[in-house]
Structure formats: C-alpha cells, structure tokens
Design a protein around this motif. Structure first.
Motif, PDB file in Angstrom:
ATOM      1  N   VAL A  11      79.112 -35.751 134.194  1.00 45.35           N
ATOM      2  CA  VAL A  11      79.002 -35.826 135.933  1.00 45.35           C
ATOM      3  C   VAL A  11      79.203 -36.987 136.662  1.00 45.35           C
ATOM      4  CG1 VAL A  11      78.096 -34.657 137.704  1.00 45.35           C
ATOM      5  CG2 VAL A  11      78.026 -33.495 135.448  1.00 45.35           C
ATOM      6  N   ALA A  12      80.062 -37.151 137.434  1.00 42.46           N
ATOM      7  CA  ALA A  12      79.957 -38.410 138.292  1.00 42.46           C
ATOM      8  C   ALA A  12      80.083 -38.083 139.839  1.00 42.46           C
ATOM      9  CB  ALA A  12      81.161 -39.549 138.055  1.00 42.46           C
ATOM     10  N   ASN A  13      79.437 -38.526 140.731  1.00 44.50           N
ATOM     11  CA  ASN A  13      79.674 -38.541 142.231  1.00 44.50           C
ATOM     12  C   ASN A  13      79.284 -39.631 142.901  1.00 44.50           C
ATOM     13  OD1 ASN A  13      76.556 -38.484 141.493  1.00 44.50           O
ATOM     14  ND2 ASN A  13      76.281 -38.028 143.757  1.00 44.50           N
ATOM     15  N   ALA A  14      79.941 -39.508 143.929  1.00 46.11           N
ATOM     16  CA  ALA A  14      79.701 -40.638 145.267  1.00 46.11           C
ATOM     17  C   ALA A  14      79.372 -40.024 146.376  1.00 46.11           C
ATOM     18  CB  ALA A  14      81.113 -41.461 145.006  1.00 46.11           C
ATOM     19  N   GLY A  15      78.619 -40.636 147.140  1.00 43.19           N
ATOM     20  CA  GLY A  15      78.467 -40.028 148.571  1.00 43.19           C
ATOM     21  C   GLY A  15      77.549 -38.956 148.385  1.00 43.19           C
ATOM     22  N   ASP A  16      77.427 -38.008 149.418  1.00 44.54           N
ATOM     23  CA  ASP A  16      76.325 -37.141 149.274  1.00 44.54           C
ATOM     24  C   ASP A  16      76.936 -35.669 148.774  1.00 44.54           C
ATOM     25  OD1 ASP A  16      78.104 -36.598 151.643  1.00 44.54           O
ATOM     26  OD2 ASP A  16      76.549 -36.323 153.183  1.00 44.54           O
ATOM     27  N   SER A  17      77.864 -35.855 147.723  1.00 46.11           N
ATOM     28  CA  SER A  17      78.281 -34.815 147.090  1.00 46.11           C
ATOM     29  C   SER A  17      77.420 -34.492 145.923  1.00 46.11           C
ATOM     30  CB  SER A  17      79.345 -35.125 146.593  1.00 46.11           C
ATOM     31  OG  SER A  17      80.426 -35.170 147.609  1.00 46.11           O
ATOM     32  N   ARG A  18      77.122 -33.174 145.647  1.00 46.03           N
ATOM     33  CA  ARG A  18      76.271 -32.780 144.501  1.00 46.03           C
ATOM     34  C   ARG A  18      76.766 -31.716 143.615  1.00 46.03           C
ATOM     35  NH1 ARG A  18      70.528 -30.870 146.853  1.00 46.03           N
ATOM     36  NH2 ARG A  18      70.842 -32.900 147.603  1.00 46.03           N
ATOM     37  N   ALA A  19      76.550 -31.879 142.379  1.00 53.27           N
ATOM     38  CA  ALA A  19      76.979 -31.191 141.179  1.00 53.27           C
ATOM     39  C   ALA A  19      75.829 -30.448 140.744  1.00 53.27           C
ATOM     40  CB  ALA A  19      77.384 -31.758 139.927  1.00 53.27           C
ATOM     41  N   VAL A  20      75.960 -29.024 140.718  1.00 58.32           N
ATOM     42  CA  VAL A  20      74.697 -27.955 140.438  1.00 58.32           C
ATOM     43  C   VAL A  20      75.165 -26.915 139.423  1.00 58.32           C
ATOM     44  CG1 VAL A  20      73.146 -26.446 141.203  1.00 58.32           C
ATOM     45  CG2 VAL A  20      73.768 -28.298 142.737  1.00 58.32           C
ATOM     46  N   MET A  21      74.426 -26.824 138.285  1.00 60.56           N
ATOM     47  CA  MET A  21      75.218 -25.992 137.479  1.00 60.56           C
ATOM     48  C   MET A  21      74.133 -24.748 137.547  1.00 60.56           C
ATOM     49  SD  MET A  21      75.432 -26.400 133.212  1.00 60.56           S
ATOM     50  CE  MET A  21      73.824 -26.974 132.931  1.00 60.56           C
ATOM     51  N   GLY A  22      74.582 -23.505 137.366  1.00 64.20           N
ATOM     52  CA  GLY A  22      73.856 -22.207 137.092  1.00 64.20           C
ATOM     53  C   GLY A  22      73.739 -21.845 135.473  1.00 64.20           C
ATOM     54  N   THR A  23      72.361 -21.672 135.479  1.00 60.64           N
ATOM     55  CA  THR A  23      72.240 -21.398 133.998  1.00 60.64           C
ATOM     56  C   THR A  23      71.264 -20.012 133.974  1.00 60.64           C
ATOM     57  OG1 THR A  23      69.763 -22.673 133.791  1.00 60.64           O
ATOM     58  CG2 THR A  23      71.900 -23.824 133.132  1.00 60.64           C
ATOM     59  N   LEU A  24      71.430 -19.332 132.991  1.00 58.61           N
ATOM     60  CA  LEU A  24      70.761 -18.062 132.690  1.00 58.61           C
ATOM     61  C   LEU A  24      69.296 -18.313 132.518  1.00 58.61           C
ATOM     62  CD1 LEU A  24      73.284 -15.727 131.111  1.00 58.61           C
ATOM     63  CD2 LEU A  24      72.592 -15.696 133.671  1.00 58.61           C
ATOM     64  N   ASP A  25      68.419 -17.736 132.964  1.00 51.10           N
ATOM     65  CA  ASP A  25      66.980 -17.682 132.823  1.00 51.10           C
ATOM     66  C   ASP A  25      66.329 -16.410 132.496  1.00 51.10           C
ATOM     67  OD1 ASP A  25      64.329 -18.092 132.946  1.00 51.10           O
ATOM     68  OD2 ASP A  25      64.135 -19.496 134.461  1.00 51.10           O
ATOM     69  N   ASP A  26      65.882 -16.362 131.401  1.00 58.46           N
ATOM     70  CA  ASP A  26      65.087 -14.776 131.053  1.00 58.46           C
ATOM     71  C   ASP A  26      64.393 -14.150 132.044  1.00 58.46           C
ATOM     72  OD1 ASP A  26      66.788 -14.613 128.741  1.00 58.46           O
ATOM     73  OD2 ASP A  26      65.237 -15.447 127.565  1.00 58.46           O
ATOM     74  N   ALA A  27      63.643 -15.105 132.573  1.00 58.76           N
ATOM     75  CA  ALA A  27      62.448 -14.540 133.709  1.00 58.76           C
ATOM     76  C   ALA A  27      63.036 -14.255 135.124  1.00 58.76           C
ATOM     77  CB  ALA A  27      61.448 -15.693 133.748  1.00 58.76           C
ATOM     78  N   SER A  28      63.984 -15.219 135.515  1.00 56.32           N
ATOM     79  CA  SER A  28      64.483 -15.116 137.078  1.00 56.32           C
ATOM     80  C   SER A  28      65.808 -14.721 136.884  1.00 56.32           C
ATOM     81  CB  SER A  28      64.085 -16.134 137.750  1.00 56.32           C
ATOM     82  OG  SER A  28      64.428 -17.558 137.270  1.00 56.32           O
ATOM     83  N   GLY A  29      66.495 -14.768 136.055  1.00 59.02           N
ATOM     84  CA  GLY A  29      68.042 -14.646 136.250  1.00 59.02           C
ATOM     85  C   GLY A  29      68.959 -15.866 136.117  1.00 59.02           C
ATOM     86  N   ILE A  30      69.408 -16.256 137.222  1.00 57.90           N
ATOM     87  CA  ILE A  30      70.378 -17.626 137.199  1.00 57.90           C
ATOM     88  C   ILE A  30      69.085 -18.588 137.894  1.00 57.90           C
ATOM     89  CG2 ILE A  30      72.244 -18.579 138.206  1.00 57.90           C
ATOM     90  CD1 ILE A  30      73.788 -15.866 138.310  1.00 57.90           C
ATOM     91  N   LYS A  31      69.189 -19.655 137.477  1.00 58.53           N
ATOM     92  CA  LYS A  31      68.501 -20.880 137.945  1.00 58.53           C
ATOM     93  C   LYS A  31      69.465 -21.905 138.240  1.00 58.53           C
ATOM     94  CE  LYS A  31      64.782 -24.212 136.270  1.00 58.53           C
ATOM     95  NZ  LYS A  31      64.018 -24.461 134.972  1.00 58.53           N
ATOM     96  N   ALA A  32      69.376 -22.680 139.152  1.00 61.29           N
ATOM     97  CA  ALA A  32      70.132 -23.858 139.556  1.00 61.29           C
ATOM     98  C   ALA A  32      69.581 -25.045 138.958  1.00 61.29           C
ATOM     99  CB  ALA A  32      70.052 -23.874 141.110  1.00 61.29           C
ATOM    100  N   VAL A  33      70.497 -25.846 138.392  1.00 61.19           N
ATOM    101  CA  VAL A  33      70.121 -27.411 137.803  1.00 61.19           C
ATOM    102  C   VAL A  33      70.958 -28.054 138.604  1.00 61.19           C
ATOM    103  CG1 VAL A  33      69.938 -28.270 135.586  1.00 61.19           C
ATOM    104  CG2 VAL A  33      69.528 -25.924 135.525  1.00 61.19           C
TER     105      VAL A  33
END
Length: 86
Positions: free
Chosen positions: A30-52
């Motif tokens: 992953v590479a970024n410049a400026g105020d752009s953000r990369a976020v990945m959703g992962t499955l979490d058994d406890a709460s469902g989808i978690k943002a990373v």
C-alpha cells in the motif's frame, strides 16, 4: 479552456492525494500521498467486520508532515477562501 482559465489561480493552492494497493498472492503493498487513506475490512468473530488502517494520512497539519514539506522547499499556510482571499 474556460475551465483552465477560471481555475488557474487555484493551482498554487492545490495538493495531491492518491492511494494505491497491490496484492500479489499473500503479499499486500500500500502506498499513499496526501490525505488519502487505505482501509481494509476484516472479519472478526466477536464483532463482525473490523476496519484496519493500511496507511497513514499525510496531512500538512501533522508536525512530521509539515517538517517534510518545508525540508523539500514547500510551505504550509492556513486555508483561504479562493473567492475572497480571506
């Protein structure tokens, strides 16, 4: 041409933002410049989808980013209204 002429003064105040993610097999880059953000959703058994968060913003109001911009000969100034100059 009209649009270029209309916005020519704004170019000096413009920045760059981009984010790119490349996955090859099990590897993710992953590479970024400026105020752009990369976020990945992962499955979490406890709460469902978690943002990373996969990247950090490069916002000029951050101390490290402001210093980097100034080392490169740039400047960081408060935002101004492009119509009124205030």
């Amino acid at each position: 041409k009209d649009m270029k002429r209309e916005h020519k003064d704004r170019v000096g105040y413009s920045g760059t933002t981009t984010v790119v993610a490349l996955m090859m097999g099990d590897d993710l880059w992953v590479a970024n410049a400026g105020d752009s953000r990369a976020v990945m959703g992962t499955l979490d058994d406890a709460s469902g989808i978690k943002a990373v968060d996969l990247s950090e913003d490069h916002k000029p109001d951050l101390k490290e980013e402001k210093a980097r911009i100034e080392r490169c000969g740039g400047r960081v100034e408060p935002a101004r209204d492009m119509e009124t100059g205030e």
